[in-house]
Design a protein around this motif. Structure first.
Motif, PDB file in Angstrom:
ATOM      1  N   SER A   1      -1.498   6.373   0.935  1.00 54.81           N
ATOM      2  CA  SER A   1      -2.528   5.718   0.126  1.00 54.81           C
ATOM      3  C   SER A   1      -3.877   5.941   0.799  1.00 54.81           C
ATOM      4  CB  SER A   1      -2.236   4.218  -0.005  1.00 54.81           C
ATOM      5  OG  SER A   1      -3.259   3.575  -0.740  1.00 54.81           O
TER       6      SER A   1
ATOM      7  N   PRO B   1      -5.949   1.171  -0.817  1.00 52.10           N
ATOM      8  CA  PRO B   1      -5.244   0.045  -1.441  1.00 52.10           C
ATOM      9  C   PRO B   1      -3.868  -0.152  -0.827  1.00 52.10           C
ATOM     10  CG  PRO B   1      -5.342   1.923  -2.949  1.00 52.10           C
ATOM     11  CD  PRO B   1      -6.222   2.268  -1.795  1.00 52.10           C
TER      12      PRO B   1
ATOM     13  N   ALA C   1      -2.860   2.233  -5.990  1.00 51.49           N
ATOM     14  CA  ALA C   1      -1.831   1.863  -5.021  1.00 51.49           C
ATOM     15  C   ALA C   1      -0.502   2.529  -5.375  1.00 51.49           C
ATOM     16  CB  ALA C   1      -1.659   0.352  -4.992  1.00 51.49           C
TER      17      ALA C   1
END
Length: 410
Positions: free
Chosen positions: A87, A110, A93
């Motif tokens: 990420s 995220p 996400a």
């Protein structure tokens, strides 16, 4: 009737410094507002409160480079995690809630669902498919929760804030692309003296003197929140002064006239302004140096007359021009007059028996203040060492080393 001094306020040479500054304050109001792009708002004063337009952070994010894992899994004794993607900041996400998996993250990325701790890179042993904890975990989870910095709609900067670099960062981070600020007052400087030429030109003449006031006065104007519209040298002739004044009054909020402030044969600035409708508020202040200072308004333009002697002019500009511009640009009048008590680093002679004295001084390494020697209204070289003004009230006695005195940063 235009052209005569009108009794708008007492005009007496016996007026004290504080009384004259009070009169000046009564005439000073902010110059108006304007909305500007944030890139043009540096060192401007906010004219309205500033609110965040977004959450910060906009979602829960990693606060360190490492691997996002489940805190519950760590507390349950899990030491090895399978790697399941990465990420990065600006990404969505990653999906997946497997508590036994870890996701590579960088600062600002995220956090994946179900992951609520970041293990720094240096605390794990990594293989192509797994990570294994290599030591005890720190107490911090290295996660920034959504809106933990500020929430959309939250007040981030109050009205009256000076947008210095730190405050400008907050304004940008809260997604404000433009702001309402106080308008910068425009300042023009007219320096009187038939003997004056621009700096750098005197050596080619037989008896001319460099103009040492226009540039520093314009610099002081910018320092205190104004736009330096321009400066002009003017010979000591009423016609030339009148022409320069008429031109200056067209495009400025404050007109500073340096020189021609006293009552000599060549001191023509005030008579010219009187004929153009100047409304005076004071003329002559009981201060040393700078007694000839005067102030009035002409058609809504503030007009400040300074003595022509350089040290006196800069002293009076600091005591009158700076607080005037501070107010016009949206700051408090008193913000420019922040007197502080400091101990003397050397004994000081008795003050003038009749007038307040504003003397140049410099700071010692121990926090003391020393008054510079051999000061006069026309001196220029002492300003090379001057860092502040030291106020000595009229009639003050000689003071020993260590005695407290009021000082004001130049």
């Amino acid at each position: 009737m235009l052209g005569k001094w009108r009794a708008a306020a007492p005009c007496t040479a016996k007026m004290g410094l504080r009384e004259a500054q009070t009169i000046l304050r009564s005439q000073a109001e902010p110059a108006g507002t304007e909305r500007v792009l944030l890139g043009n708002a540096g060192f401007r004063i906010l004219a309205e409160p500033l609110f965040a337009r977004i959450d910060s952070p906009r979602e829960t994010v990693a606060a360190m480079d490492g691997f996002a894992v489940s805190e519950k899994a760590v507390q349950a004794g899990c030491l090895t995690f399978a790697l399941a993607g990465a990420s990065y900041p600006g990404d969505s996400a990653p999906a997946g809630r497997d508590p036994s998996a870890a996701v590579r993250v960088t600062t600002g990325a995220p956090m994946p669902p179900g992951k609520d701790r970041v293990i720094p890179f240096e605390l794990v042993e990594e293989t192509p498919a797994t990570i294994r904890l290599a030591g005890p975990l720190p107490g911090a989870r290295h996660v920034r929760l959504k809106a933990s910095g500020f929430e959309a709609g939250q007040l981030v900067l109050p009205r009256g804030t000076l947008l210095d670099p730190a405050k400008l960062l907050v304004a940008a981070a809260s997604d404000n692309g433009d702001v309402l600020v106080h308008r910068r007052p425009g300042v023009r400087v007219i320096t009187n003296g038939s003997e004056l030429v621009g700096a750098g030109l005197a050596a080619e003449t037989g008896n001319r003197v460099p103009d040492s006031l226009s540039l520093p006065l314009l610099l002081m104007a910018r320092q205190w929140g104004a736009d330096a519209v321009g400066g002009m040298l003017c010979p000591d002739y009423a016609g030339a002064i009148r022409k320069a004044v008429l031109a200056a009054l067209e495009d400025c909020d404050v007109l500073v006239i340096a020189g021609g402030a006293s009552n000599g044969d060549c001191d023509l600035a005030r008579p010219v302004l009187r004929a153009l409708g100047l409304v005076p508020f004071f003329a002559g202040v009981s201060i040393k140096p700078g007694k000839p200072v005067w102030y009035g308004k002409a058609g809504g333009v503030h007009v400040l007359g300074l003595p022509g002697n350089p040290a006196a002019a800069m002293t009076i500009a600091r005591l009158f021009l700076a607080p005037l511009l501070s107010t016009l640009s949206g700051r408090p009048f008193a913000a420019a007059l922040d007197w502080q008590e400091k101990p003397l680093g050397a004994a000081a002679e008795a003050a003038d028996p009749m007038r307040d004295m504003a003397l140049f001084g410099h700071r010692g390494p121990d926090g003391t203040v020393t008054i510079l020697p051999r000061q006069s209204a026309s001196a220029q070289l002492p300003l090379a060492k001057a860092e502040l003004l030291v106020l000595r009230p009229a009639g003050g006695p000689a003071l020993p080393t260590g005695a407290p005195v009021p000082v004001l940063d130049l």
